[in-house]
Design a protein around this motif. Structure first.
Motif, PDB file in Angstrom:
ATOM      1  N   VAL A  12     -14.740 -47.008  -8.112  1.00  0.00           N
ATOM      2  CA  VAL A  12     -15.711 -47.573  -7.130  1.00  0.00           C
ATOM      3  C   VAL A  12     -16.976 -46.832  -6.917  1.00  0.00           C
ATOM      4  O   VAL A  12     -18.148 -47.303  -6.743  1.00  0.00           O
ATOM      5  CB  VAL A  12     -15.325 -47.852  -5.842  1.00  0.00           C
ATOM      6  CG1 VAL A  12     -16.004 -48.593  -4.552  1.00  0.00           C
ATOM      7  CG2 VAL A  12     -14.016 -48.850  -5.708  1.00  0.00           C
ATOM      8  N   GLN A  37     -10.658 -47.593  -6.391  1.00  0.00           N
ATOM      9  CA  GLN A  37     -10.299 -48.795  -5.405  1.00  0.00           C
ATOM     10  C   GLN A  37      -8.893 -48.712  -4.899  1.00  0.00           C
ATOM     11  O   GLN A  37      -7.916 -48.237  -5.281  1.00  0.00           O
ATOM     12  CB  GLN A  37     -10.269 -49.932  -6.210  1.00  0.00           C
ATOM     13  CG  GLN A  37      -9.846 -51.274  -5.588  1.00  0.00           C
ATOM     14  CD  GLN A  37      -9.730 -52.403  -6.343  1.00  0.00           C
ATOM     15  OE1 GLN A  37      -9.683 -52.453  -7.643  1.00  0.00           O
ATOM     16  NE2 GLN A  37      -9.255 -53.897  -5.563  1.00  0.00           N
ATOM     17  N   CYS A  72     -20.308 -48.926  -7.700  1.00  0.00           N
ATOM     18  CA  CYS A  72     -19.840 -50.326  -8.603  1.00  0.00           C
ATOM     19  C   CYS A  72     -20.855 -50.366  -9.634  1.00  0.00           C
ATOM     20  O   CYS A  72     -21.167 -51.457  -9.858  1.00  0.00           O
ATOM     21  CB  CYS A  72     -19.688 -51.561  -7.453  1.00  0.00           C
ATOM     22  SG  CYS A  72     -18.425 -51.169  -6.371  1.00  0.00           S
ATOM     23  N   ARG A  85     -25.352 -52.266  -0.761  1.00  0.00           N
ATOM     24  CA  ARG A  85     -24.387 -53.249  -0.543  1.00  0.00           C
ATOM     25  C   ARG A  85     -23.005 -53.299  -0.599  1.00  0.00           C
ATOM     26  O   ARG A  85     -22.338 -54.002   0.078  1.00  0.00           O
ATOM     27  CB  ARG A  85     -25.085 -54.570  -1.456  1.00  0.00           C
ATOM     28  CG  ARG A  85     -26.233 -55.103  -1.167  1.00  0.00           C
ATOM     29  CD  ARG A  85     -26.769 -56.243  -2.280  1.00  0.00           C
ATOM     30  NE  ARG A  85     -28.175 -56.792  -1.709  1.00  0.00           N
ATOM     31  CZ  ARG A  85     -28.785 -57.338  -2.717  1.00  0.00           C
ATOM     32  NH1 ARG A  85     -28.229 -57.919  -3.637  1.00  0.00           N
ATOM     33  NH2 ARG A  85     -29.993 -57.946  -2.312  1.00  0.00           N
ATOM     34  N   HIS A  86     -22.658 -52.179  -1.494  1.00  0.00           N
ATOM     35  CA  HIS A  86     -21.296 -52.063  -1.456  1.00  0.00           C
ATOM     36  C   HIS A  86     -20.604 -50.961  -0.875  1.00  0.00           C
ATOM     37  O   HIS A  86     -19.495 -50.605  -0.781  1.00  0.00           O
ATOM     38  CB  HIS A  86     -20.839 -51.654  -3.050  1.00  0.00           C
ATOM     39  CG  HIS A  86     -21.458 -52.670  -4.057  1.00  0.00           C
ATOM     40  ND1 HIS A  86     -20.479 -53.818  -4.390  1.00  0.00           N
ATOM     41  CD2 HIS A  86     -22.235 -53.055  -4.746  1.00  0.00           C
ATOM     42  CE1 HIS A  86     -20.925 -54.569  -5.225  1.00  0.00           C
ATOM     43  NE2 HIS A  86     -22.137 -53.935  -5.579  1.00  0.00           N
ATOM     44  N   PRO A 159     -17.804 -54.465   2.135  1.00  0.00           N
ATOM     45  CA  PRO A 159     -18.041 -53.389   1.252  1.00  0.00           C
ATOM     46  C   PRO A 159     -16.922 -53.035   0.118  1.00  0.00           C
ATOM     47  O   PRO A 159     -15.590 -53.224   0.717  1.00  0.00           O
ATOM     48  CB  PRO A 159     -18.539 -52.243   1.995  1.00  0.00           C
ATOM     49  CG  PRO A 159     -17.343 -52.498   3.349  1.00  0.00           C
ATOM     50  CD  PRO A 159     -17.468 -53.981   3.298  1.00  0.00           C
ATOM     51  N   SER A 160     -17.205 -52.237  -0.838  1.00  0.00           N
ATOM     52  CA  SER A 160     -16.167 -51.756  -1.684  1.00  0.00           C
ATOM     53  C   SER A 160     -15.596 -50.444  -1.436  1.00  0.00           C
ATOM     54  O   SER A 160     -14.538 -50.000  -1.799  1.00  0.00           O
ATOM     55  CB  SER A 160     -16.791 -51.702  -3.051  1.00  0.00           C
ATOM     56  OG  SER A 160     -17.173 -52.875  -3.720  1.00  0.00           O
TER      57      SER A 160
END
Length: 315
Positions: A12, A37, A72, A85-86, A159-160
């Motif tokens: 990630v 992840q 990402c 954004r992640h 979010p990731s």
């Protein structure tokens, strides 16, 4: 040197030789690591190690002098909007409108973010266990409830990776345990990677699957801990003369897992069944790697931290 740790989950976040120079001093020096992840990773280090600077570079609050962070697949340096954004995070204490309810604070954040639905608000409220208090004014919240509301806000845009700087700071023992349980639930249920810095070593040992230890801005070791250690295997450290050739040699065996290195002591730390130890010794000898010491590791995270950092205080 970065550690090769087998992971089946996707990467990630990848920090690639990130450096922060102020004047003539490298506050963070050529630091590299990956986060996968669904795992909870602890960032540890003594006072002035560069933990907060590292986190601030990752989220774009300060600029990197060298290197890059990819989230990402998107570069923080060159594709900041796509990368950020992640990311969800709490870098300082979460701030809210105290005269508004927790729900209204989340609604306010929804207005500033694209794609956050009403159903997502209810999802994160349930995830952090604030159903009974969400319509109370934030001024009536305890510190632990504020922290959970901050995490809910950070999770709204799905979010990731979640990045938290000292999330248990100031909490009582019950609040610390509650925070730990919710973070583990978030990683498990949402599949979100979590990077957390803390000075509570015993808590990190209970919460994290892996720790990254830095000192004077440099990587000291990267180590799997907690539930990832299999009960039918032992953890053995090999002190050698050449760390990288040793790592390359042991990767020939499928039943051996590299769970860390200690660059200060020139050690590789392996998880394996004890009957494989003679094979390891032979493989290292064939690779012209000298072995100076072999010992089983049964130390607590606190004891190992003191060994890694020479006893310097953590914060």
């Amino acid at each position: 040197m970065s550690v090769s740790i087998d992971k089946t989950n996707s990467v990630v976040l990848s920090a690639d030789h990130i450096t922060k120079t102020i004047g003539a001093k490298n506050i963070v020096d050529n630091l590299s690591f990956d986060i996968h992840q669904g795992e909870i990773v602890g960032l540890l280090g003594p006072n002035g190690a560069g933990k907060t600077t590292t986190i601030r570079m990752i989220v774009g609050l300060i600029q990197m002098s060298k290197g890059d962070v990819k989230v990402c697949g998107h570069s923080v340096r060159h594709q900041f909007v796509k990368a950020i954004r992640h990311i969800g995070g709490i870098i300082e204490n979460p701030e809210f409108y105290p005269y508004m309810s927790g729900f209204d604070n989340l609604k306010q954040y929804q207005r500033m973010s694209e794609g956050v639905t009403e159903s997502r608000i209810h999802e994160v409220i349930k995830l952090v266990g604030l159903q009974d208090a969400i319509h109370k004014k934030v001024r009536a919240y305890s510190l632990g409830m504020r922290q959970r509301l901050g995490i809910a806000q950070a999770l709204l845009h799905e979010p990731s990776i979640l990045i938290l700087d000292e999330p248990t700071n100031g909490l009582d023992p019950a609040g610390i345990r509650e925070m730990r349980d919710y973070l583990k639930l978030i990683a498990r249920e949402e599949g979100i990677a979590i990077l957390v810095s803390s000075h509570l070593l015993s808590e990190m040992e209970l919460m994290c699957s892996r720790v990254i230890v830095i000192q004077e801005g440099k990587l000291v070791t990267e180590r799997s801990i907690g539930s990832e250690v299999q009960t039918d295997q032992v953890t053995i450290s090999f002190r050698v003369n050449k760390t990288q050739p040793a790592l390359e040699a042991v990767h020939q065996l499928n039943d051996v897992r590299v769970i860390g290195t200690d660059t200060n002591r020139s050690e590789i730390i392996l998880q394996l069944k004890e009957e494989i130890i003679p094979q390891i010794i032979k493989i290292l000898g064939d690779a012209d790697v000298s072995i100076y010491r072999i010992e089983e590791s049964k130390q607590s995270l606190e004891e190992e931290f003191l060994k890694w950092t020479g006893g310097n205080r953590i914060a």
